[in-house]
Scaffold this motif. Structure first.
Motif, mmCIF file in Angstrom:
data_model
loop_
_atom_site.group_PDB
_atom_site.id
_atom_site.type_symbol
_atom_site.label_atom_id
_atom_site.label_comp_id
_atom_site.label_asym_id
_atom_site.label_seq_id
_atom_site.Cartn_x
_atom_site.Cartn_y
_atom_site.Cartn_z
ATOM 1 N N GLY A 57 -18.370 -7.609 15.131
ATOM 2 C CA GLY A 57 -17.792 -8.577 16.053
ATOM 3 C C GLY A 57 -18.211 -9.986 15.706
ATOM 4 O O GLY A 57 -18.941 -10.236 14.741
ATOM 5 N N ILE A 58 -17.766 -10.933 16.527
ATOM 6 C CA ILE A 58 -17.999 -12.344 16.252
ATOM 7 C C ILE A 58 -19.488 -12.683 16.261
ATOM 8 O O ILE A 58 -19.939 -13.578 15.525
ATOM 9 N N ALA A 59 -20.293 -11.962 17.048
ATOM 10 C CA ALA A 59 -21.725 -12.246 17.106
ATOM 11 C C ALA A 59 -22.399 -12.020 15.758
ATOM 12 O O ALA A 59 -23.397 -12.678 15.425
ATOM 13 N N ASP A 60 -21.862 -11.120 14.952
ATOM 14 C CA ASP A 60 -22.434 -10.830 13.641
ATOM 15 C C ASP A 60 -22.099 -11.900 12.606
ATOM 16 O O ASP A 60 -22.581 -11.825 11.466
ATOM 17 N N MET A 61 -21.263 -12.868 12.969
ATOM 18 C CA MET A 61 -20.897 -13.938 12.042
ATOM 19 C C MET A 61 -21.701 -15.216 12.276
ATOM 20 O O MET A 61 -21.403 -16.252 11.704
ATOM 21 N N ALA A 62 -22.742 -15.147 13.099
ATOM 22 C CA ALA A 62 -23.542 -16.342 13.391
ATOM 23 C C ALA A 62 -24.086 -16.962 12.108
ATOM 24 O O ALA A 62 -24.700 -16.280 11.284
ATOM 25 N N GLU A 63 -23.773 -18.267 11.927
ATOM 26 C CA GLU A 63 -24.231 -19.074 10.795
ATOM 27 C C GLU A 63 -23.725 -18.555 9.448
ATOM 28 O O GLU A 63 -24.255 -18.926 8.400
ATOM 29 N N ARG A 64 -22.703 -17.747 9.448
ATOM 30 C CA ARG A 64 -22.076 -17.278 8.213
ATOM 31 C C ARG A 64 -20.749 -18.011 8.022
ATOM 32 O O ARG A 64 -20.094 -18.390 8.998
ATOM 33 N N PRO A 65 -20.312 -18.243 6.777
ATOM 34 C CA PRO A 65 -19.069 -18.990 6.548
ATOM 35 C C PRO A 65 -17.833 -18.175 6.922
ATOM 36 O O PRO A 65 -17.641 -17.052 6.441
ATOM 37 N N VAL A 66 -17.021 -18.751 7.796
ATOM 38 C CA VAL A 66 -15.793 -18.102 8.261
ATOM 39 C C VAL A 66 -14.637 -19.066 8.028
ATOM 40 O O VAL A 66 -14.671 -20.216 8.478
ATOM 41 N N CYS A 67 -13.599 -18.618 7.357
ATOM 42 C CA CYS A 67 -12.476 -19.466 6.969
ATOM 43 C C CYS A 67 -11.372 -19.460 8.021
ATOM 44 O O CYS A 67 -11.086 -18.430 8.641
ATOM 45 N N ALA A 68 -10.764 -20.624 8.212
ATOM 46 C CA ALA A 68 -9.602 -20.765 9.091
ATOM 47 C C ALA A 68 -8.834 -22.006 8.664
ATOM 48 O O ALA A 68 -9.372 -22.880 7.973
ATOM 49 N N ALA A 69 -7.574 -22.074 9.047
ATOM 50 C CA ALA A 69 -6.733 -23.202 8.654
ATOM 51 C C ALA A 69 -7.135 -24.469 9.393
ATOM 52 O O ALA A 69 -7.363 -24.447 10.603
ATOM 53 N N ALA A 70 -7.211 -25.573 8.655
ATOM 54 C CA ALA A 70 -7.486 -26.865 9.274
ATOM 55 C C ALA A 70 -6.374 -27.203 10.257
ATOM 56 O O ALA A 70 -5.202 -26.943 10.010
ATOM 57 N N GLY A 71 -6.742 -27.795 11.377
ATOM 58 C CA GLY A 71 -5.758 -28.173 12.378
ATOM 59 C C GLY A 71 -5.276 -27.026 13.236
ATOM 60 O O GLY A 71 -4.364 -27.211 14.047
ATOM 61 N N SER A 72 -5.870 -25.855 13.092
ATOM 62 C CA SER A 72 -5.441 -24.687 13.868
ATOM 63 C C SER A 72 -6.309 -24.512 15.105
ATOM 64 O O SER A 72 -7.438 -25.009 15.187
ATOM 65 N N THR A 73 -5.789 -23.760 16.063
ATOM 66 C CA THR A 73 -6.605 -23.430 17.228
ATOM 67 C C THR A 73 -7.757 -22.512 16.834
ATOM 68 O O THR A 73 -8.777 -22.469 17.527
ATOM 69 N N SER A 74 -7.596 -21.786 15.734
ATOM 70 C CA SER A 74 -8.670 -20.905 15.274
ATOM 71 C C SER A 74 -9.937 -21.698 14.984
ATOM 72 O O SER A 74 -11.045 -21.293 15.367
ATOM 73 N N ILE A 75 -9.797 -22.826 14.287
ATOM 74 C CA ILE A 75 -10.947 -23.694 14.004
ATOM 75 C C ILE A 75 -11.563 -24.195 15.313
ATOM 76 O O ILE A 75 -12.785 -24.179 15.500
ATOM 77 N N ASP A 76 -10.715 -24.640 16.230
ATOM 78 C CA ASP A 76 -11.214 -25.144 17.512
ATOM 79 C C ASP A 76 -11.982 -24.057 18.262
ATOM 80 O O ASP A 76 -13.039 -24.319 18.850
ATOM 81 N N ASN A 77 -11.448 -22.836 18.261
ATOM 82 C CA ASN A 77 -12.099 -21.746 18.990
ATOM 83 C C ASN A 77 -13.443 -21.377 18.374
ATOM 84 O O ASN A 77 -14.391 -21.050 19.093
ATOM 85 N N ILE A 78 -13.529 -21.409 17.041
ATOM 86 C CA ILE A 78 -14.801 -21.125 16.379
ATOM 87 C C ILE A 78 -15.834 -22.187 16.744
ATOM 88 O O ILE A 78 -16.976 -21.880 17.095
ATOM 89 N N ASN A 79 -15.416 -23.454 16.677
ATOM 90 C CA ASN A 79 -16.346 -24.548 16.964
ATOM 91 C C ASN A 79 -16.749 -24.615 18.436
ATOM 92 O O ASN A 79 -17.743 -25.260 18.778
ATOM 93 N N ALA A 80 -15.970 -23.960 19.297
ATOM 94 C CA ALA A 80 -16.291 -23.946 20.728
ATOM 95 C C ALA A 80 -17.217 -22.799 21.113
ATOM 96 O O ALA A 80 -17.674 -22.734 22.255
ATOM 97 N N LEU A 81 -17.505 -21.894 20.174
ATOM 98 C CA LEU A 81 -18.394 -20.775 20.468
ATOM 99 C C LEU A 81 -19.816 -21.281 20.691
ATOM 100 O O LEU A 81 -20.232 -22.289 20.116
ATOM 101 N N PRO A 82 -20.596 -20.588 21.505
ATOM 102 C CA PRO A 82 -21.996 -21.005 21.718
ATOM 103 C C PRO A 82 -22.821 -20.799 20.446
ATOM 104 O O PRO A 82 -22.514 -19.944 19.619
ATOM 105 N N GLU A 83 -23.867 -21.593 20.315
ATOM 106 C CA GLU A 83 -24.793 -21.429 19.192
ATOM 107 C C GLU A 83 -25.607 -20.141 19.366
ATOM 108 O O GLU A 83 -25.927 -19.762 20.500
ATOM 109 N N PRO A 84 -25.948 -19.482 18.244
ATOM 110 C CA PRO A 84 -25.532 -19.791 16.872
ATOM 111 C C PRO A 84 -24.114 -19.285 16.613
ATOM 112 O O PRO A 84 -23.811 -18.126 16.885
#
Length: 322
Positions: A201-228
């Motif tokens: 799941g997403i918790a296992d991707m903490a501080e690991r590189p995850v690719c998404a399209a620039a300008g997409s909601t996917s990038i916004d959603n990743i950056n809105a996740l709590p740290e880490p």
């Protein structure tokens, strides 16, 4: 429109497509007798390099929320070729073709078939429904290949496209700049990893590189996740993420499950994690301040739903993926 009656997670049974062949033909081939394709010189071309990390998404505008963002103007009546003089639709009729912003490599939604040289997919057929209603022919369209990062710009620029039909998520930030049709599909944001990755799941991707399209909601959603949180790696073209994953430059791809399913069809060495973490309602992107055009496109979509054509398009392009 959500397809909850169809069970998600069905193994993909579509034959694999070759990504490189898709990208080679995207810029110049003509799809169909009257359909044209175009890549505006002002737009950046496809690239396999990453872009600069985007700034954090601004807060949602006041009065907009997840429950209200998909609201759209009601149709004035059925969508036909009889339109008001001086309207946005009349201008398209005078031109004789509908200019449509699309992706070149989202398998089953909008991609170039390397064997026929034609654009095809669910989104392409949705755009053809609009052209058929307004211009009398589904082939009276000009397909403009655009990167994900330019979907807003081609609608706010001077007469670049009339619609963007491109797995385009409706959100509050975008609605400040453009208009959207009513929702015509709902997906979920998920993760794609290599088969040998132990992540669940997403918790296992903490501080690991995850690719998404620039300008997409996917990038916004990743950056809105709590740290880490994952380290978001933006690219210009969605398809470039698969290349980076295959090369080991990123550990995962995060975007809509419908897009990820197309990637699985291309590479059996990857898998989609079942956990979704964001709903993604798709709408047709429209130029701002053209309410008559919004109402017309919504009338087309209402007809597509009511007549069963939406179900037929789903069965043709997506049933085996979902």
């Amino acid at each position: 429109m959500s397809r909850t009656a169809r069970t998600r997670g069905t193994r993909v049974r579509r034959a694999a497509r070759v990504r490189s062949a898709t990208l080679v033909v995207a810029a110049g081939l003509v799809a169909g007798a009257c359909t044209q394709t175009d890549v505006p010189e002002s737009l950046p071309g496809p690239t396999t390099t990453t872009t600069e990390a985007p700034a954090a998404a601004p807060p949602a505008p006041a009065g907009c929320s997840e429950t209200t963002v998909t609201a759209s103007l009601r149709p004035d009546g059925p969508a036909t070729g009889e339109v008001a003089a001086g309207s946005y639709m009349a201008g398209i009729q005078e031109r004789g073709r509908l200019r449509v912003g699309v992706d070149v490599s989202t398998l089953q939604f909008s991609s170039v078939n390397p064997f026929t040289g034609e654009f095809e997919g669910f989104d392409i057929d949705i755009a053809k429904e609009v052209a058929a209603a307004l211009l009398g022919s589904p082939d009276a369209i000009e397909l403009v290949a655009i990167p994900y990062s330019e979907r807003l710009n081609v609608l706010t620029g001077e007469n670049q496209v009339d619609v963007v039909v491109d797995t385009f998520t409706i959100n509050c930030r975008r609605e400040e700049e453009i208009d959207f049709s009513s929702e015509y599909f709902t997906s979920q944001q998920k993760l794609l990893v290599r088969q040998d990755d132990d992540a669940t799941g997403i918790a296992d991707m903490a501080e690991r590189p995850v690719c998404a399209a620039a300008g997409s909601t996917s990038i916004d959603n990743i950056n809105a996740l709590p740290e880490p949180r994952p380290d978001a790696v933006p690219v210009t073209e969605q398809a470039d993420c698969l290349v980076l994953l295959q090369q080991g430059q990123v550990d995962a791809i995060s975007t809509d499950d419908t897009i990820l399913a197309g990637m699985v069809a291309q590479d059996p060495n990857v898998r989609i994690l079942p956990q979704g973490f964001s709903a993604e309602p798709y709408g047709i992107g429209l130029p701002p301040n053209r309410p008559e055009w919004v109402r017309y496109v919504n009338a087309v979509l209402e007809d597509v739903r009511a007549t069963g054509r939406w179900d037929a398009l789903y069965d043709r392009w997506l049933f085996d993926l979902m």
